[in-house]
Design a protein around this motif. Structure first.
Motif, mmCIF file in Angstrom:
data_model
loop_
_atom_site.group_PDB
_atom_site.id
_atom_site.type_symbol
_atom_site.label_atom_id
_atom_site.label_comp_id
_atom_site.label_asym_id
_atom_site.label_seq_id
_atom_site.Cartn_x
_atom_site.Cartn_y
_atom_site.Cartn_z
ATOM 1 N N LYS A 153 -3.651 3.065 4.867
ATOM 2 C CA LYS A 153 -2.578 2.288 4.302
ATOM 3 C C LYS A 153 -2.238 2.361 2.839
ATOM 4 C CE LYS A 153 -0.017 -1.782 4.105
ATOM 5 N NZ LYS A 153 0.975 -1.865 4.946
ATOM 6 N N GLY A 154 -0.987 2.443 2.382
ATOM 7 C CA GLY A 154 -0.681 2.452 1.057
ATOM 8 C C GLY A 154 0.412 1.709 0.645
ATOM 9 N N PHE A 155 0.762 1.568 -0.724
ATOM 10 C CA PHE A 155 1.937 0.540 -1.226
ATOM 11 C C PHE A 155 2.573 1.539 -1.931
ATOM 12 C CE2 PHE A 155 -1.339 -2.404 -0.142
ATOM 13 C CZ PHE A 155 -0.561 -3.378 0.699
ATOM 14 N N GLY A 156 3.982 1.788 -1.476
ATOM 15 C CA GLY A 156 4.935 2.786 -1.964
ATOM 16 C C GLY A 156 4.324 4.084 -1.959
ATOM 17 N N ALA A 157 4.340 4.695 -3.281
ATOM 18 C CA ALA A 157 3.652 6.093 -3.144
ATOM 19 C C ALA A 157 2.137 5.886 -3.490
ATOM 20 C CB ALA A 157 4.381 6.925 -4.427
ATOM 21 N N GLN A 158 1.674 4.970 -3.751
ATOM 22 C CA GLN A 158 0.213 4.765 -4.078
ATOM 23 C C GLN A 158 -0.701 4.480 -2.812
ATOM 24 O OE1 GLN A 158 -1.360 5.124 -7.142
ATOM 25 N NE2 GLN A 158 -3.241 4.748 -5.853
ATOM 26 N N PRO A 159 -1.459 5.686 -2.450
ATOM 27 C CA PRO A 159 -2.386 5.337 -1.451
ATOM 28 C C PRO A 159 -3.526 4.283 -1.577
ATOM 29 C CG PRO A 159 -2.848 7.490 -2.463
ATOM 30 C CD PRO A 159 -1.609 6.826 -3.072
ATOM 31 N N LEU A 160 -3.945 3.613 -0.594
ATOM 32 C CA LEU A 160 -5.162 2.686 -1.030
ATOM 33 C C LEU A 160 -5.990 2.684 0.049
ATOM 34 C CD1 LEU A 160 -5.815 0.209 -2.530
ATOM 35 C CD2 LEU A 160 -4.707 -1.525 -0.459
ATOM 36 N N LEU A 161 -5.789 2.979 1.391
ATOM 37 C CA LEU A 161 -7.074 3.164 2.457
ATOM 38 C C LEU A 161 -6.574 4.338 3.013
ATOM 39 C CD1 LEU A 161 -7.193 -0.325 3.933
ATOM 40 C CD2 LEU A 161 -8.744 0.617 2.183
ATOM 41 N N SER A 162 -7.544 5.286 3.588
ATOM 42 C CA SER A 162 -7.386 6.304 4.250
ATOM 43 C C SER A 162 -8.601 7.077 4.800
ATOM 44 C CB SER A 162 -7.240 7.547 3.040
ATOM 45 O OG SER A 162 -8.310 7.783 2.153
ATOM 46 N N ASP A 163 -8.081 6.988 6.425
ATOM 47 C CA ASP A 163 -9.326 7.604 7.302
ATOM 48 C C ASP A 163 -10.346 6.516 7.285
ATOM 49 O OD1 ASP A 163 -7.691 10.075 7.545
ATOM 50 O OD2 ASP A 163 -8.583 10.900 5.867
ATOM 51 N N ILE A 164 -10.115 5.298 7.805
ATOM 52 C CA ILE A 164 -11.014 4.263 7.866
ATOM 53 C C ILE A 164 -11.377 4.397 9.402
ATOM 54 C CG2 ILE A 164 -11.346 1.958 7.786
ATOM 55 C CD1 ILE A 164 -11.249 2.902 4.968
ATOM 56 N N ASN A 165 -12.728 4.535 9.728
ATOM 57 C CA ASN A 165 -13.075 4.335 10.949
ATOM 58 C C ASN A 165 -14.215 3.238 10.951
ATOM 59 O OD1 ASN A 165 -12.096 6.914 13.010
ATOM 60 N ND2 ASN A 165 -12.092 7.449 10.848
ATOM 61 N N LEU A 166 -14.082 2.167 11.709
ATOM 62 C CA LEU A 166 -14.873 1.169 11.829
ATOM 63 C C LEU A 166 -15.096 0.263 13.030
ATOM 64 C CD1 LEU A 166 -16.927 -0.941 10.027
ATOM 65 C CD2 LEU A 166 -14.901 -2.185 9.400
ATOM 66 N N ALA A 167 -15.948 0.017 13.670
ATOM 67 C CA ALA A 167 -16.213 -0.641 14.731
ATOM 68 C C ALA A 167 -17.091 -2.046 14.340
ATOM 69 C CB ALA A 167 -16.857 0.059 15.902
ATOM 70 N N ILE A 168 -16.467 -3.262 14.613
ATOM 71 C CA ILE A 168 -17.013 -4.500 14.361
ATOM 72 C C ILE A 168 -17.499 -5.109 15.625
ATOM 73 C CG2 ILE A 168 -16.750 -6.655 13.073
ATOM 74 C CD1 ILE A 168 -14.379 -5.395 11.740
ATOM 75 N N ARG A 169 -19.016 -5.453 15.827
ATOM 76 C CA ARG A 169 -19.575 -5.737 16.980
ATOM 77 C C ARG A 169 -19.652 -7.265 17.003
ATOM 78 N NH1 ARG A 169 -20.939 -0.893 15.556
ATOM 79 N NH2 ARG A 169 -20.676 0.667 16.972
ATOM 80 N N ARG A 170 -19.863 -7.838 18.101
ATOM 81 C CA ARG A 170 -20.085 -9.242 18.307
ATOM 82 C C ARG A 170 -21.605 -9.783 17.559
ATOM 83 N NH1 ARG A 170 -19.724 -9.465 23.465
ATOM 84 N NH2 ARG A 170 -22.126 -9.114 23.884
ATOM 85 N N GLY A 171 -21.514 -10.860 16.747
ATOM 86 C CA GLY A 171 -22.804 -11.157 16.078
ATOM 87 C C GLY A 171 -23.101 -10.605 14.811
ATOM 88 N N GLU A 172 -22.339 -9.425 14.616
ATOM 89 C CA GLU A 172 -22.627 -8.405 13.573
ATOM 90 C C GLU A 172 -22.349 -9.202 12.010
ATOM 91 O OE1 GLU A 172 -22.870 -3.672 13.042
ATOM 92 O OE2 GLU A 172 -20.859 -4.710 13.692
ATOM 93 N N PHE A 173 -23.072 -8.743 11.010
ATOM 94 C CA PHE A 173 -22.313 -9.146 9.552
ATOM 95 C C PHE A 173 -22.331 -7.869 8.839
ATOM 96 C CE2 PHE A 173 -22.956 -13.318 7.497
ATOM 97 C CZ PHE A 173 -22.247 -13.097 6.178
ATOM 98 N N VAL A 174 -20.958 -7.625 8.571
ATOM 99 C CA VAL A 174 -20.708 -6.136 8.040
ATOM 100 C C VAL A 174 -19.967 -6.680 6.381
ATOM 101 C CG1 VAL A 174 -19.389 -4.273 7.846
ATOM 102 C CG2 VAL A 174 -20.091 -5.179 10.001
#
Length: 497
Positions: free
Chosen positions: A305-326
């Motif tokens: 994700k970016g805004f205009g020409a400014q990158p913000l997030l790149s190559d995010i891989n995340l799994a959020i599981r039931r009952g988990e505190f991340v």
């Protein structure tokens, strides 16, 4: 500081003297018999729990109490003396003699003006001698204001925000921008309400340096904060408030190292610096490539994700599981809030996939906003807002009462508008409303940034217990890695691009 804006007690120039100030409504006294002094170039820090009266005291000094509230006592601001009850007599001092940075930075910023323009306008119209009618002099004043604005923004690494509107910047950025706009006025007395809330350590250090610069400039500082680190670093005097009274007051080193009152001792013991820490697995943004798992509620794959020409997030891989505190940690501007909004579907990635478990109820994913005012309609009471929730979701009143008791929220607060309670109280109302829905996932964006250490510890423990009891996943944004280390099962560390 101008000689006209000072008065002297002996040989010490005083920025502020408060004598027996009380704030009350028809039914109760909210702040009682407060007496304080702040010398020019000195700091006084107010510590205390949310709702103890700290912000009410500031509003009374400004002469800006809500309708239905009155005050008594006397005030001396520089050379101007007034009875506290004569609130309108202090309005002429706003900007030039006394400046206020409110707890909610959005209240200090004009949503229709670019942030650089707002700071420059303050320098031009308030912080510098007014230009005469000659166009050349007026032009020179504007140029000087723009130069000062650019220098101030550079000092906090905010050059890129100059041409943005307030809604386009993060809460942490808004906090620093609002500080710069307030400081630009150059008032000899500044009241600053929670200047470091929601900021990472580096940004807190920058705000501290600005406050120290103000002290060198002989500005008196009345700082309201829950940040024990800031109180210790500022030095000067510390006063501790509880239930509208000052229970302990003295030099910062003495109060914070050898507290005498039981409440002060509890307050310091509850500071995150003193919490038990665990070893928490830390993930980089591209590491969590989990395989199929029935417990997964949301999976992000190669999200960017970016805004205009400014990158913000790149190559995010995340799994959020039931009952988990991340927990999501990282410096201001690294994309923590944006990542959470993508998880909820409030923002769309530029590329990558976001998969949410099928069959989830419409309200199964909830957000606790960093700015609690964003979660409530400003024109209806909290009672009405919560009654609507009970009716819509067929929840019991006893369940609400139990939740409010657990969060230490007085029933009388329900009849107030969101603007008539403290930021910490409103933050807890927002949490209560979300927890009662028993969602499958909660995105908690700095959910305790406006809470004192004791209430913060209690509130986060409630959130943790709720998540465990209801197998609810929590995605917690925090700038404080000590909180992450105490609560989280895993930590996702983001970095600035």
């Amino acid at each position: 500081m101008n000689a006209s804006s000072q008065h002297r007690t002996g040989t010490t120039a005083m920025a502020l003297e408060i004598e027996a100030l009380s704030v009350f409504s028809r039914s109760q006294t909210l702040v009682q018999d407060i007496s304080l002094q702040i010398a020019a170039g000195s700091a006084l820090t107010l510590l205390g729990e949310s709702g103890s009266g700290k912000s009410l005291l500031a509003q009374a000094v400004m002469g800006n109490l809500s309708p239905g509230l009155q005050c008594s006592g006397a005030l001396q601001i520089g050379a101007h003396r007034s009875q506290a009850a004569a609130q309108s007599s202090r309005h002429a001092l706003w900007g030039r003699e006394i400046g206020l940075l409110p707890q909610e930075p959005w209240l200090a910023l004009d949503p229709t003006m670019r942030v650089g323009q707002q700071i420059a306008e303050t320098y031009q119209l308030v912080g510098q001698p007014a230009a005469d009618s000659q166009n050349e002099t007026l032009r020179a004043t504007r140029v000087r204001a723009r130069e000062l604005t650019a220098r101030a923004l550079r000092s906090l690494g905010l050059q890129a925000a100059s041409h943005k509107y307030p809604h386009m910047i993060s809460g942490g950025m808004a906090q620093r921008i609002a500080f710069l706009a307030t400081h630009a006025a150059g008032a000899p007395l500044m009241i600053i309400d929670e200047p470091t809330k929601g900021l990472d350590h580096e940004r807190r250090a920058e705000v501290l340096q600005l406050l120290r610069t103000a002290l060198v400039d002989r500005i008196g500082l009345l700082t309201i904060t829950h940040d024990v680190w800031l109180a210790r670093a500022l030095g000067g005097q510390v006063a501790v408030m509880l239930d509208g009274r000052i229970v302990e007051q003295g030099p910062a080193e003495q109060i914070l190292s050898r507290p005498q009152h039981a409440y002060t001792r509890r307050l310091l013991a509850a500071d995150p610096a003193n919490w038990t820490q665990r070893i928490v697995p830390t993930l980089e943004a591209d590491e969590d490539r989990a395989q199929d798992d029935d417990a997964v509620i949301v999976r992000m794959q190669d999200v960017a994700k970016g805004f205009g020409a400014q990158p913000l997030l790149s190559d995010i891989n995340l799994a959020i599981r039931r009952g988990e505190f991340v927990s999501i940690t990282g410096p201001s501007g690294s994309g923590k809030t944006t990542l959470g909004n993508i998880v909820l579907g409030l923002a769309q990635p530029d590329r990558g996939r976001v998969q949410r478990r099928t069959g989830l109820a419409r309200f199964a994913m909830q957000k606790i906003y960093q700015d609690p005012t964003a979660a409530f309609a400003p024109g209806i009471t909290l009672r009405c807002a919560l009654q609507d929730l009970l009716k819509l979701h067929r929840l019991g009143r006893q369940e609400l009462q139990t939740m409010l008791e657990r969060l230490r929220l007085r029933p009388g607060l329900l009849d107030r508008l969101p603007s008539q309670v403290s930021g910490g109280e409103l933050q807890r109302f927002a949490l209560a409303r979300v927890l009662m829905l028993k969602p499958a996932l909660i995105f908690a964006d700095e959910p305790t940034s406006r809470l004192d250490p004791i209430t913060q510890q209690e509130t986060l423990q409630l959130l943790k217990e709720h998540a465990q009891a209801n197998e609810c996943a929590v995605l917690l944004v925090t700038h404080d890695r000590r909180i992450a280390g105490h609560l989280a099962d895993r930590e996702l560390a983001l970095h600035l691009n």
